[in-house]
Design an enzyme around this catalytic site. Structure first.
Site, short mmCIF file in Angstrom:
data_model
loop_
_atom_site.label_atom_id
_atom_site.label_comp_id
_atom_site.label_asym_id
_atom_site.label_seq_id
_atom_site.Cartn_x
_atom_site.Cartn_y
_atom_site.Cartn_z
N GLY A 133 9.20 -59.76 38.83
CA GLY A 133 9.83 -59.32 40.07
C GLY A 133 11.31 -59.07 39.83
N PHE A 162 3.83 -54.88 45.18
CA PHE A 162 4.74 -55.00 46.32
C PHE A 162 5.59 -53.75 46.52
CE2 PHE A 162 4.74 -59.49 44.45
CZ PHE A 162 3.64 -59.90 45.18
N HIS A 183 15.40 -54.79 26.97
CA HIS A 183 15.99 -53.91 27.97
C HIS A 183 15.64 -52.44 27.75
CE1 HIS A 183 19.29 -57.10 28.92
NE2 HIS A 183 18.14 -57.35 29.51
N GLU A 246 21.10 -50.83 47.09
CA GLU A 246 19.93 -51.45 47.72
C GLU A 246 20.31 -52.75 48.43
OE1 GLU A 246 15.80 -53.53 46.11
OE2 GLU A 246 16.55 -51.72 45.14
N GLY A 344 8.20 -71.18 73.99
CA GLY A 344 6.86 -70.67 73.73
C GLY A 344 6.81 -69.16 73.59
#
Length: 381
Positions: A133, A162, A183, A246, A344
């Site tokens: 990730g 994802f 890399h 981002e 609630g």
């Protein structure tokens, strides 16, 4: 509150986005949550309004705006109470298409950018994998160059997980290993419908219900050599560079959720009666709201300062990592408290506060988990 970075033009943009959300999003987005995606017609309308290419070249239909203007857009967009809609747009504008903008050659940009900016082509970015990730260099997907019948071709194999916009995007920017070094990653352009490229499954999430999220499978996917995006072996650094855009966008989303939740909660506690008085008349309620508002305002000023620093060309990896960690945790603190103060009703599905509460949770995870962000901060002391 006044903001020294915001101009009258920025306020006009904010008002334009607010009108669009009120007219085209809030009345209909509950149905989108049931359907699991944002209708592409809505995104095309955003493109027609000039909202999907603010930072891109005018020759392709973009606005050539700076990072501050882009932040104003992201924050205004994040006043929607539907996080799935917000992230669908922000992935397209701030997380996927910037890879084409920054690394694409003239032919690639001429081919794709006009439709990307017009909202006719919706983009996704494939970086995250089941076992990799935030550790981008740990990815296992591979790309190798082979001779094909029509010239050299890249052959892609692996799985991405994802991926926001993964089900319904038209154009994907995908990272893959092109060598054995840790890399040695490259980026590639993959069009929907390419043989061997499939949506493994649509993923069901706790929040962001109107955002389509997918597992993507690449099984001997052959693409032309010209679909390499940027330099071979330099994709890791391209990904790292775009993380700044981002993460500021995700911070804007968090701050937007905070301001909306506090506004809604302030209205609610001033009306809700309990034990012979409104909740607002309870000292602990007033003080907790005041403190959360103070934290939100402070985070917002820091966010704008980061965007301003980007316009100045400064290296602010540490500051943006701080910002992402700070806002990802703050939005959960704010929404947890605001939901609590709704009692609630805060636990009833389809109320705005419940929706914001569950949508907020992922902001401490996606785009760089809080713990990863804090390590990025610490290693730069």
């Amino acid at each position: 509150m006044d903001n020294i970075y915001v101009t009258p033009e920025h306020e006009l943009l904010r008002e334009q986005v607010a009108r669009f959300i009120a007219r085209e999003v809030e009345p209909y987005a509950s149905a989108w949550e049931e359907e699991g995606c944002v209708p592409r017609e809505v995104l095309r309308k955003m493109g027609e309004a000039g909202l999907l290419g603010l930072m891109y070249e005018e020759q392709y239909g973009g606005g050539e705006a700076d990072a501050l203007t882009n932040l104003v857009f992201a924050e205004a967009l994040s006043q929607s109470t539907f996080g799935g809609f917000i992230i669908t747009v922000l992935v397209h504008t701030d997380m996927a298409s910037p890879h084409l903008f920054h690394a694409g050659n003239a032919a690639q940009k001429a081919r794709y950018m006009p439709d990307v900016i017009a909202g006719k082509t919706i983009t996704a970015v494939g970086i995250t994998e089941p076992g990799a990730g935030s550790d981008v260099a740990g990815m296992r997907m591979t790309a190798r160059l082979e001779k094909g019948s029509d010239g050299d071709e890249w052959v892609l194999n692996g799985t991405k997980m994802f991926i926001t916009n993964g089900v319904h995007a038209n154009l994907y920017f995908v990272a893959a290993k092109t060598g054995t070094a840790r890399h040695q990653v490259s980026m590639f352009i993959v069009e929907k419908g390419t043989p061997g490229f499939t949506v493994g499954r649509a993923l069901k999430k706790t929040g962001w219900l109107s955002s389509d999220t997918a597992e993507l499978v690449f099984d001997n996917v052959r693409i032309p050599a010209g679909n390499l995006l940027g330099e071979e072996g330099k994709g890791f650094y391209s990904v790292m560079k775009n993380f700044q855009t981002e993460r500021i966008a995700l911070a804007a989303m968090a701050v937007g959720h905070c301001t909306q939740a506090l506004k809604m909660t302030l209205d609610y506690v001033r009306q809700r009666q309990a034990f012979g008085a409104t909740l607002w008349e309870k000292q602990t309620i007033r003080q907790r709201i005041a403190m959360l508002d103070a934290k939100t305002r402070a985070a917002r000023q820091f966010m704008y300062h980061c965007a301003w620093a980007v316009t100045q060309g400064r290296d602010i990896v540490q500051e943006v990592s701080m910002l992402k960690a700070l806002t990802g945790e703050l939005v959960n603190e704010v929404l947890q408290t605001c939901q609590q103060f709704h009692g609630g009703m805060g636990f009833i599905r389809e109320t705005a506060i419940e929706r914001l509460w569950r949508d907020a949770r992922v902001l401490g995870i996606g785009g760089g988990a809080t713990e990863v962000m804090l390590e990025e901060v610490a290693k730069r002391y």
